[in-house]
Design a protein around this motif. Sequence first.
Motif, PDB file in Angstrom:
ATOM      1  N   GLY A 116       0.812  -1.211   0.000  1.00 54.68           N
ATOM      2  CA  GLY A 116       0.000   0.000   0.000  1.00 54.68           C
ATOM      3  C   GLY A 116       0.847   1.264   0.000  1.00 54.68           C
ATOM      4  O   GLY A 116       0.539   2.234  -0.696  1.00 54.68           O
ATOM      5  N   TYR A 117       1.918   1.225   0.786  1.00 50.33           N
ATOM      6  CA  TYR A 117       2.805   2.384   0.819  1.00 50.33           C
ATOM      7  C   TYR A 117       3.441   2.632  -0.546  1.00 50.33           C
ATOM      8  O   TYR A 117       3.501   3.765  -1.026  1.00 50.33           O
ATOM      9  N   ARG A 118       3.910   1.562  -1.169  1.00 49.92           N
ATOM     10  CA  ARG A 118       4.550   1.716  -2.470  1.00 49.92           C
ATOM     11  C   ARG A 118       3.566   2.196  -3.532  1.00 49.92           C
ATOM     12  O   ARG A 118       3.905   3.036  -4.378  1.00 49.92           O
ATOM     13  N   CYS A 119       2.339   1.676  -3.493  1.00 48.96           N
ATOM     14  CA  CYS A 119       1.334   2.126  -4.466  1.00 48.96           C
ATOM     15  C   CYS A 119       1.046   3.615  -4.308  1.00 48.96           C
ATOM     16  O   CYS A 119       0.974   4.360  -5.290  1.00 48.96           O
ATOM     17  N   GLY A 120       0.871   4.052  -3.060  1.00 45.74           N
ATOM     18  CA  GLY A 120       0.634   5.474  -2.834  1.00 45.74           C
ATOM     19  C   GLY A 120       1.815   6.338  -3.246  1.00 45.74           C
ATOM     20  O   GLY A 120       1.655   7.422  -3.822  1.00 45.74           O
ATOM     21  N   PHE A 121       3.013   5.851  -2.937  1.00 41.54           N
ATOM     22  CA  PHE A 121       4.231   6.592  -3.283  1.00 41.54           C
ATOM     23  C   PHE A 121       4.333   6.795  -4.793  1.00 41.54           C
ATOM     24  O   PHE A 121       4.578   7.905  -5.274  1.00 41.54           O
ATOM     25  N   HIS A 122       4.124   5.716  -5.558  1.00 39.37           N
ATOM     26  CA  HIS A 122       4.274   5.802  -7.009  1.00 39.37           C
ATOM     27  C   HIS A 122       3.082   6.484  -7.670  1.00 39.37           C
ATOM     28  O   HIS A 122       3.242   7.145  -8.703  1.00 39.37           O
ATOM     29  N   ALA A 123       1.875   6.339  -7.082  1.00 38.57           N
ATOM     30  CA  ALA A 123       0.707   7.007  -7.659  1.00 38.57           C
ATOM     31  C   ALA A 123       0.873   8.524  -7.625  1.00 38.57           C
ATOM     32  O   ALA A 123       0.513   9.229  -8.573  1.00 38.57           O
ATOM     33  N   LEU A 124       1.430   9.037  -6.531  1.00 32.89           N
ATOM     34  CA  LEU A 124       1.633  10.480  -6.430  1.00 32.89           C
ATOM     35  C   LEU A 124       2.650  10.979  -7.448  1.00 32.89           C
ATOM     36  O   LEU A 124       2.563  12.115  -7.934  1.00 32.89           O
ATOM     37  N   ARG A 125       3.604  10.144  -7.803  1.00 36.05           N
ATOM     38  CA  ARG A 125       4.673  10.542  -8.727  1.00 36.05           C
ATOM     39  C   ARG A 125       4.434  10.074 -10.161  1.00 36.05           C
ATOM     40  O   ARG A 125       5.301  10.234 -11.021  1.00 36.05           O
ATOM     41  N   ALA A 130       5.391   9.662 -16.189  1.00 38.38           N
ATOM     42  CA  ALA A 130       4.883   9.707 -17.564  1.00 38.38           C
ATOM     43  C   ALA A 130       5.680  10.694 -18.415  1.00 38.38           C
ATOM     44  O   ALA A 130       6.035  10.405 -19.571  1.00 38.38           O
ATOM     45  N   ILE A 131       5.974  11.864 -17.852  1.00 32.72           N
ATOM     46  CA  ILE A 131       6.744  12.867 -18.602  1.00 32.72           C
ATOM     47  C   ILE A 131       8.142  12.343 -18.913  1.00 32.72           C
ATOM     48  O   ILE A 131       8.638  12.457 -20.041  1.00 32.72           O
ATOM     49  N   LEU A 132       8.796  11.734 -17.911  1.00 33.34           N
ATOM     50  CA  LEU A 132      10.138  11.195 -18.136  1.00 33.34           C
ATOM     51  C   LEU A 132      10.109  10.048 -19.151  1.00 33.34           C
ATOM     52  O   LEU A 132      11.014   9.925 -19.989  1.00 33.34           O
TER      53      LEU A 132
END
Length: 734
Positions: A116-125, A130-132
Amino acid sequence: MPPVPHPDQPHRDPTGENLMVPHNPTPDENHFDWRAAEADVADVVDLDTARTRRTAEAVGDTHFEVALDEAPTRGGMPVDPPSPSGPSGRVPIVPVGWSTWPNIKHRIRQTLAVIGYRCGFHALRSPKYAILAVFWAAVGMFRLTGRQIKWWWVTEQYGLRQAAADANDPAMWLKLHREVKATRTWRFVVLCAELLTVAIGGPVIWATAPWWALALIIAGGTAFLAHLGRPDDRPIITPATVAGRFRRVNPDIILRAYYAAGLGHPDKAHQQISFGSTMARDPSGTGSQVSIDLPYGKTFDEAVKARGAIASGLDVAISQVFITRDPSSHRRHTLWVADRDPLSVGAGRTPLLRCKPTDVWQPAPFGLDERGNKVSVDLLWNSILIGAQPRQGKTFAARLLALYAALDPYVKITVLDGGGKPDWRKFSLVADRCAFGLAMTRDGDPAEIVLEALREIKADVQDRYERLSKLPVDVCPEGKLTREIARDPKYKMPVRLVVLDEFQEYFDLGDISKEIASLLVYLVKVAPAAGVGFVDATQRPSGIGGGQVAQQFISFRDNHQVRFSLRTGSWQVSDLVLGSGAYSEGYDSSTLLPSYKGVGILRGASDNTPTVRTYLADGDDAEKILVAARKLREQAGTLSGMAAGEDIAREVRDVLADVRGVIERGETGAQWEEIASRLAGRLPEAYADVTAESISAQVRAFGVRSVDVKRSGKALKGAKADDIDAAIQRRKAA
């Protein structure tokens, strides 16, 4: 791999030793055997290793069998993972984390929490990702095009044709040229087919494929092109969790650290450090440990004092190095090196939040030591001193012990807080007597409440000793309080706990402080053996005031058996809290970091002197525990004193009348020493600890003069009977 020296210049180190002999000292560039030269790299000697070996041979063999680590890099070096096997050397068939249902649930919760922590971390970023990805996909398109053009043009054959031209071999050159033309033609056809497939298939798929298929194709293509275009050191996705890296600890590094700390010498007989065990990971997997045998004559205390130098030699922080006594020998100890600072991690909430009944005859849970082991403190038979700078967790630590006693419904608690902080107010739910601050309240003057409470405790202690001595041996063996006697209401001798926070304030109240100080000194010396424990906290362990009261403060402070010092301002203050000699043994609470809250050195509670991270019980936790403690006392019928709503009567003595009563008929006056002695003999319940100075101050407060009174030819200060009578008349007239 070290670089290969030029063949014309065989490398020599400064000592002149030839470290590599080339195959051909004068090679011809057209006939040089490069394969032989490359094979000869295996014979190259590492310069650093060679010099270290020669230095060791020159000064004696100081190598310790295991090669030193490489030079530490930023972030340290990873250590070997702990072995999953147990003492038998067998790996468990079912991993420990999946061996029981509670462990399985804990592992599932832990895994879901990380996911859950990793999903939230990556969802915010994700917008950044996508731009990179689009940027590097564009770069990857150009790189893919370039690679295909190079593939079509067969650029790898250019070197062969150039070699044939340099060798003046036209036949070989023509053969290579014909092969490259045929290959280019075939590869050109392949590239055209690829281009037509993309040009025709792309629009068809765009027009006919469902949206989800298009999304997958675009995402996959973008990811593939971004992978081609992104440099290896520029990841698109930032890791949410990072594995820790820390210094590898091996026997060589430990020996280097101990010798640098002056605990031995590698080249002197009987001055060498040895190991009592192999270096291993500790069972918790948070550090490395090994048993150290110091040279004969070196002691455990010397190792503790050299802890800072050992930490420097190990290239770690001092907060990561811990030395534990070995009971088998005073020159042997266990060295534990933590991977990270263990004191920066809190011990968590107190287990008292379960609000279950406790037993003061068992040790109270206090916190965790540096290695995560549980630390407990005996409240019975002990007096405990807690000292620290303000806002370091001193009151929380004292309150933690008091909460444990509160959950035992058979313990009578007295809480006296000289600071008047909110931290102790809720103890009025269970306390037999309590006083907060020094300002007047509806319950009366807190100083008078403290004085009366201490008088009552002293009388109780004296009465206990007398009654215990008269009990039969089968009921009271050795004349000491037992659990059965303490919990039997017919004996009326429950275990008592007296808590004093900011007790230095009670030594600076003027005349009343003289009696309070005298009572505290008596009780801290005598009361614990009668089942009356003390938990006392102060931020002024150096003392307060002057004269006799200041001396009594020192006596009171120094008569505590258990000491707990959180962060202090200097080693001198640390020694005052921990007791004389603590600094010389290597224990200094001033070295604790300001960020450590609730962390201190515990001395006197056991054979060891651990650094303890106390459990946390904040104001809400304390209130919850005390509400439960009150219910337990109501059920047991042990609620008493102020908590039970009783009006604690305080007898106010008429000092003038008492003094006038001890002046005998026919005497015109009496010296202060005589007055104090007579009052203590005739009215011990009120004046047992009175002194000439204290009674003089009390009487002179009514306007009575202190004059010379002659006795046995010796004139000393005292009071005249006529002056006392006049003062009594003035008071009546007023």
